[in-house]
Structures are given as C-alpha cells and as structure tokens.
Design a protein around this motif. Sequence first.
Motif, PDB file in Angstrom:
ATOM      1  N   PRO A 204       0.810  -1.224   0.000  1.00 46.21           N
ATOM      2  CA  PRO A 204       0.000   0.000   0.000  1.00 46.21           C
ATOM      3  C   PRO A 204       0.845   1.277   0.000  1.00 46.21           C
ATOM      4  N   VAL A 205       2.086   1.185   0.454  1.00 44.37           N
ATOM      5  CA  VAL A 205       2.942   2.380   0.468  1.00 44.37           C
ATOM      6  C   VAL A 205       3.393   2.720  -0.953  1.00 44.37           C
ATOM      7  N   ARG A 206       3.940   1.730  -1.628  1.00 41.24           N
ATOM      8  CA  ARG A 206       4.380   1.953  -3.009  1.00 41.24           C
ATOM      9  C   ARG A 206       3.237   1.837  -4.014  1.00 41.24           C
ATOM     10  N   ARG A 207       2.121   1.316  -3.535  1.00 44.18           N
ATOM     11  CA  ARG A 207       0.944   1.104  -4.374  1.00 44.18           C
ATOM     12  C   ARG A 207       1.292   0.258  -5.596  1.00 44.18           C
ATOM     13  N   GLN A 208       1.908  -0.879  -5.316  1.00 43.62           N
ATOM     14  CA  GLN A 208       2.229  -1.822  -6.373  1.00 43.62           C
ATOM     15  C   GLN A 208       2.361  -3.217  -5.769  1.00 43.62           C
ATOM     16  N   TRP A 209       2.243  -4.214  -6.622  1.00 38.22           N
ATOM     17  CA  TRP A 209       2.400  -5.585  -6.176  1.00 38.22           C
ATOM     18  C   TRP A 209       3.879  -5.921  -6.061  1.00 38.22           C
ATOM     19  N   ASN A 210       4.188  -6.785  -5.097  1.00 40.38           N
ATOM     20  CA  ASN A 210       5.586  -7.134  -4.851  1.00 40.38           C
ATOM     21  C   ASN A 210       5.702  -8.623  -4.528  1.00 40.38           C
ATOM     22  N   LEU A 211       6.777  -9.236  -5.027  1.00 43.33           N
ATOM     23  CA  LEU A 211       7.064 -10.648  -4.752  1.00 43.33           C
ATOM     24  C   LEU A 211       8.240 -10.721  -3.793  1.00 43.33           C
ATOM     25  N   ASP A 212       7.969 -11.213  -2.598  1.00 50.88           N
ATOM     26  CA  ASP A 212       9.003 -11.313  -1.564  1.00 50.88           C
ATOM     27  C   ASP A 212       9.354 -12.787  -1.374  1.00 50.88           C
ATOM     28  N   GLY A 213      10.537 -13.191  -1.841  1.00 50.24           N
ATOM     29  CA  GLY A 213      10.959 -14.578  -1.752  1.00 50.24           C
ATOM     30  C   GLY A 213      11.930 -14.817  -0.613  1.00 50.24           C
ATOM     31  N   GLN A 214      11.697 -15.893   0.148  1.00 51.13           N
ATOM     32  CA  GLN A 214      12.551 -16.283   1.261  1.00 51.13           C
ATOM     33  C   GLN A 214      13.175 -17.648   0.947  1.00 51.13           C
ATOM     34  N   LEU A 215      14.493 -17.747   1.100  1.00 49.83           N
ATOM     35  CA  LEU A 215      15.211 -18.964   0.763  1.00 49.83           C
ATOM     36  C   LEU A 215      14.821 -20.108   1.700  1.00 49.83           C
ATOM     37  N   VAL A 216      14.560 -21.268   1.115  1.00 57.34           N
ATOM     38  CA  VAL A 216      14.277 -22.468   1.901  1.00 57.34           C
ATOM     39  C   VAL A 216      15.605 -23.078   2.328  1.00 57.34           C
ATOM     40  N   ALA A 217      15.748 -23.295   3.627  1.00 52.50           N
ATOM     41  CA  ALA A 217      17.007 -23.839   4.153  1.00 52.50           C
ATOM     42  C   ALA A 217      17.223 -25.249   3.632  1.00 52.50           C
ATOM     43  N   CYS A 218      18.397 -25.489   3.049  1.00 53.70           N
ATOM     44  CA  CYS A 218      18.717 -26.797   2.481  1.00 53.70           C
ATOM     45  C   CYS A 218      20.148 -27.153   2.871  1.00 53.70           C
ATOM     46  N   PRO A 219      20.345 -28.222   3.669  1.00 52.09           N
ATOM     47  CA  PRO A 219      21.709 -28.558   4.108  1.00 52.09           C
ATOM     48  C   PRO A 219      22.586 -29.072   2.972  1.00 52.09           C
ATOM     49  N   ASN A 220      21.983 -29.658   1.971  1.00 48.01           N
ATOM     50  CA  ASN A 220      22.744 -30.214   0.850  1.00 48.01           C
ATOM     51  C   ASN A 220      22.909 -29.147  -0.225  1.00 48.01           C
ATOM     52  N   LYS A 221      24.133 -28.711  -0.462  1.00 47.32           N
ATOM     53  CA  LYS A 221      24.399 -27.638  -1.415  1.00 47.32           C
ATOM     54  C   LYS A 221      24.806 -28.160  -2.795  1.00 47.32           C
ATOM     55  N   ALA A 222      24.454 -29.390  -3.117  1.00 47.65           N
ATOM     56  CA  ALA A 222      24.825 -29.952  -4.413  1.00 47.65           C
ATOM     57  C   ALA A 222      24.154 -29.170  -5.539  1.00 47.65           C
ATOM     58  N   GLU A 223      24.878 -29.050  -6.644  1.00 46.17           N
ATOM     59  CA  GLU A 223      24.339 -28.360  -7.808  1.00 46.17           C
ATOM     60  C   GLU A 223      23.199 -29.186  -8.402  1.00 46.17           C
ATOM     61  N   ARG A 224      22.029 -28.590  -8.478  1.00 46.33           N
ATOM     62  CA  ARG A 224      20.865 -29.275  -9.014  1.00 46.33           C
ATOM     63  C   ARG A 224      20.132 -28.357  -9.991  1.00 46.33           C
ATOM     64  N   THR A 225      19.531 -28.973 -10.976  1.00 48.61           N
ATOM     65  CA  THR A 225      18.601 -28.276 -11.854  1.00 48.61           C
ATOM     66  C   THR A 225      17.260 -28.974 -11.726  1.00 48.61           C
ATOM     67  N   TYR A 226      16.245 -28.215 -11.358  1.00 46.01           N
ATOM     68  CA  TYR A 226      14.922 -28.806 -11.159  1.00 46.01           C
ATOM     69  C   TYR A 226      14.110 -28.713 -12.449  1.00 46.01           C
ATOM     70  N   HIS A 227      13.509 -29.855 -12.847  1.00 45.47           N
ATOM     71  CA  HIS A 227      12.737 -29.931 -14.082  1.00 45.47           C
ATOM     72  C   HIS A 227      11.258 -29.653 -13.872  1.00 45.47           C
ATOM     73  N   ASP A 228      10.699 -30.155 -12.801  1.00 45.90           N
ATOM     74  CA  ASP A 228       9.261 -30.026 -12.576  1.00 45.90           C
ATOM     75  C   ASP A 228       8.994 -30.073 -11.083  1.00 45.90           C
ATOM     76  N   ALA A 229       7.839 -29.581 -10.686  1.00 44.13           N
ATOM     77  CA  ALA A 229       7.466 -29.582  -9.272  1.00 44.13           C
ATOM     78  C   ALA A 229       5.954 -29.625  -9.148  1.00 44.13           C
TER      79      ALA A 229
END
Length: 650
Positions: A204-229
């Motif tokens: 309401p302050v900026r009068r616009q929509w905003n996407l606020d993303g928070q990182l999901v904690a993941c102990p495994n830092k392996a490089e992954r590419t996600y195909h579908d969810a």
Amino acid sequence: VEAPVEAPLEGPGPEAGPADALELEHIVGGANNSLGALVAHPIDNDAYVQAMNSLVLIGSLSDPHAQVCLRGHDMPVTALAISPTGALIASGQEGSIHHKGFHAPVVIWDYETRSPLFTLLGHTRRVANVRFSPDERFLCATGEDSLLYVWDVGTGEVVFAKRFNSPVSIFRWTAVVDGPRRPHYMASYCVKQEVFAATFAFDPVRRQWNLDGQLVACPNKAERTYHDAAVTMDARYMLAGSALGEMAVFRIDTRVFCATLPLCTGGLTAIAIDESDHLDENAVAFCGAGDGTVRRLRGRDMQWADDGALVTLPAAITSLSFTAQRNRLLATTAAGELYALDALDLAPTLINAAHTGELTAVAFGEASDRVATASMDGTVRVWDLSDYRCVTTIRGPKGVAPRCLAWGSNGLLITGWNDRAVRAHRASDAEQVWEIPNAHRSEVTAVCAHSGPTMDYVASGAADGGIRIWSGTGREMLVQFSEHTKGITRLMVDNTHPHLVHSCAADCATMTYDLRKKRRTLCRMVRSGAFTAMCQRLDSEQEVLTFDVNGRVLFWDCDFPDPVLESRDESGLRIRTASISPSGRLLAVGGDDQLVKVYEIGAVESSVALPPSLTTQTRTHVVQKTRTSGLPLASAAHGHCASVAGLEWR
C-alpha cells in the motif's frame, strides 16, 4: 472452401489471416520435447491441451476428429497452462527469429471461443513456465532471459516484473490468503539449486504488487537443476524433480528441506500429485523420468516409499497430467507418443503416436483412408485417416533414415534409404518382404513403381544422379541411366504409358525414359533453377509440370523441346512439392513460403504470376493427393507432423 485462419505473426501477436483459406481438418503426430507440453483439462474429463510446434491443440481422448488448432505463435510453443476452472489457456514460445527484438510472447486464450484474449510481451528468450494463480486473477511467466513477469489476467497489464541473476526454472502458485482489503498469494520458485517460498502481495505504500521470496534452508548444497514440481493440496509441501533423478521434498510453509529420494536415471522430468488425498493421509505422487519410467510413491513429510506401481514407456517422459476425474494420467514422451495411464495400476493405453524427425515423404495408397509418411527419425508410419491412428510403424536399421517412398502392388510400401538401399514392407504388419542393398552409390532420393500384366518394375534415383530400374519380381537390375549430373528429386510413371518414366533433378533437367527400348527418349533443360518437384496433367496434352527453386512452373509437351508455358509463384521462393487432383482441375503446391496453395489449372495457364485461389499456413515439405476424388489433401511439414487440409478433390 472459405474458412478464416489466423496468419503468422507480423509482429508479436496473432493477426487475422486470408479470407480464402483451406480449412485444416487434422494434424497427425507431431512431437514437442518441451517439458509440460500437455495439460489435461481440469473440468472436461475427455479434453486436453497440447503444444505442437507453433500451434496449441485442443484434443479429445474419445473423439480424434474433435481437434482444434489455436494459431498465435511463430515459433515452437515451450510452455503451457490451463486455469483452474478450465476457462483460460496460456501459452509461451521461444524467442522469435522472424522479427526484430526476439520477442517471446505469451498468449492467453479463451477456451470456449478458441480465440486469443491477450498477447503479452516482455520475454525475449524461451518462455519456461506459465502459471495461473488459483483464483485466475494473475498469470506468471518465467523465461531463459532470467525475467519473471506477472500480468493481470483481466486487463493484460504487467503488475510485477523482476530480473534474476539466473533463469527461474520453476514457478508454482500455492495458495490464496484472504486479507482485510486485498488477498495475498503464496508461491514457490527455483533458481538453479535454490528454492524460495514467496509471498505476492500488494504494497500500500508503493501502491504496487511485490514478490518477496525467502530462501528455503537446504543442508545439501549440491548443484541441481529442477525440471518439474508439484504442490500438495494443503500447500505445505512441494515435491521437485531434479536432473540427477532425485525427488526433493520441501516444507514450504516453514521453509524447511525435508528429504531427497533417488528414483531414476535420466532426470526426474515430471511430477503429478493426486490431490484427492487429504492432509492427515499419505499423499500419492506419480513421477515420470528420463529413462521412460513412471512410478507411484506414497508418503508425507520425510517418509516416502515406492508402492510397486511402475510402467516403462519407450522414451523419456516429458509431461504428466491428471484428467478431471483423476482416474487416468496422461503421459507424453520424447518420442511424440501420448499415453493414458490407469491411475490404479499404471496400465498404459496408446492414444497418439508421432514422428520425431523431419518428414521426408508422404503418399496415399490404393485405399484413400491410408496414408504413409517417412521421417528422418528412421521410421515409416501408416496412418488410418478414419480415426487418425498410426496402424503400422516400419523401422529401418539403426542409424539410417528413409528419404522417399511409394506404394506398390498388394499393399507394399517401397522406400529408399540414406544407406543406399531400397526396401519393401507390408503396410499391414511392417514385415520386410524384400531388400535391394547397395542399390546405388549414394543415398536413394526418389522411387516409383508400376505393377501390371505387361510390366512390373521399381525405379529408383539417387543423390549422384543415377537412375536404376529393377524387376518387380526378382529385383534384378534391368537397366540403368546416368544422364543426370546432380541428385534426382522426383521419379514418376507416365499416366497413360507405364513403360515411360519421367525424372527431374537438381541439374535443371527433366528426362523421359522408354523402358521397352531401354533408352532415354526426351531431355529438356533450362539454364538455371534446379528442379525440385514434378507432376503430370490428366487433361489437355498430358503435359509434365516441373517446379524449381525460384518458384517457377514449367509446362513441357513431348512434341516441343522448350516449355509450352511458364508461370511463377508470386512468392518467388522454392516450390518443394506439387500434386494434381484426380480430376486434373486443381494443382496443389507447397514451398518455402510455408504455405500450401491450391490453383485451378486454367488460372495457371492464363497467368504469369500465380494468384492462389486457396491457401493454408504450414511449413511444407511434401504434399500428396488422395487417389480417390472427394477426399482430403495431405501435407507434411518440417515440424515432424502431417496435416490434412479440408479440401475435396473434384
């Protein structure tokens, strides 16, 4: 025939097409290897939406004739979605190479009217995801340009845009939460191996929509590419399939990583959750893999187990989608096949088959409801046009592909291959009847055949310009001709004298051979313009027509050394193929202008520049008529599918 058809994009977005257009009756086959290229309709248990090259198709599982083509893209469609109520369709494409700016528009379609509502611009590279919000108010799209857009579905306006450091590979809306003035939306998305739980809300302050993303904690830092969810019905868990063949489980409401389950090889490419299960029960997840397997898992939180239901399909799974009643699971493969899997035991039923390589030839048999197609994927398929099923699939030796085909007697399909062989198979059961190995010194590019009481032979032409005539019974070589200096593009048996065979080649020459005299009887040449196609009139003086790379049409009479008539297609581009109707009144051509055009022979005779009487949009490679009047014209295109245009030959 007068039916409106949308033209290709002049800019980013659909436009109206020509008034006089062939009505496209059906598209047979067609493969799209983009993940998620098919989605079942959420309300109509019989309907599905599929991306096929640059088209969006609405199909029926029970009635193959109930097919509708939506045209609004000029490049292959790479992302597809249906709104929760089934009222809207969204489709995104690759960045266009036909227009300045490489725009990759997203089109919103009205499902009932089959018409475009909005063409949404912004992306300039391949669109990877399109997703409607649960209340259908917003549409989100992500692309390989690392941009994320959110549009208002009611107005088509951009309400949010953001550029990330890397492309957003997955975006899923998860829930709508009512607020005092406006609702806010929960979502999750993936950037490389990182998963984010996000809130999309109005500031309401900026009068616009905003996407606020928070990182999901993941102990495994392996490089992954996600195909579908896929997200569970309670919006608490997200299951994501990775290129490593793992299913990762995330608790998105608390932003916690739960578990990783190694399932397959070739990557986990598709996931579907049975949303009929409730929070306090085990969820059911169906996982499709790059190794062609579809398996069923049950569990929740950190506890998941394979319940033993497993099916292996011939190629990598590219999409999984539940039908409306959730009793069947639609699965597509990288081989262009569509299967309906029983949700209880995963028993597969083949719905559609397709070629996966460029089509090189198409021909009708004696029965006008049977058409054969050859493809660079190494297969020849026979299609039943009464229900558009693939009834026979002929596979050649590994690593070789058919370049040409012709129907012989007794239901034989005679094919020429790029391994220099000529083969004959029964169209009924795909069994090979005979083979001529090393028929030429280079790949076989043209074949024709005749079987009668006085003559029975097969003629073949090759890329080196050689033509050889083979006995239809013993397959021994009867005679060979080497007058052409470049590759043969077409061989044709004369309409009235079966002992005459006509040829045309890339050396700008057309020749006629008398098989009784075993010699060439006619040779006609032009200075420029390699011949690409040939056909013969059924009326007048039975003139032979040749077509060349400059769009020129030449009429040749056997009594004259020069063409008796010359016309030119208005595009001036290569004509790749041509066919005359059984009545001899109509001429159909297809070429590099991506159009199938139909002319009246009388108009061709009286025109220098050919004005088509009927057209239809397609990237045409080969065109073939039926042998019986009153039946459709078939064409085949570079996009791995054959189409049937609703034109009756009279």
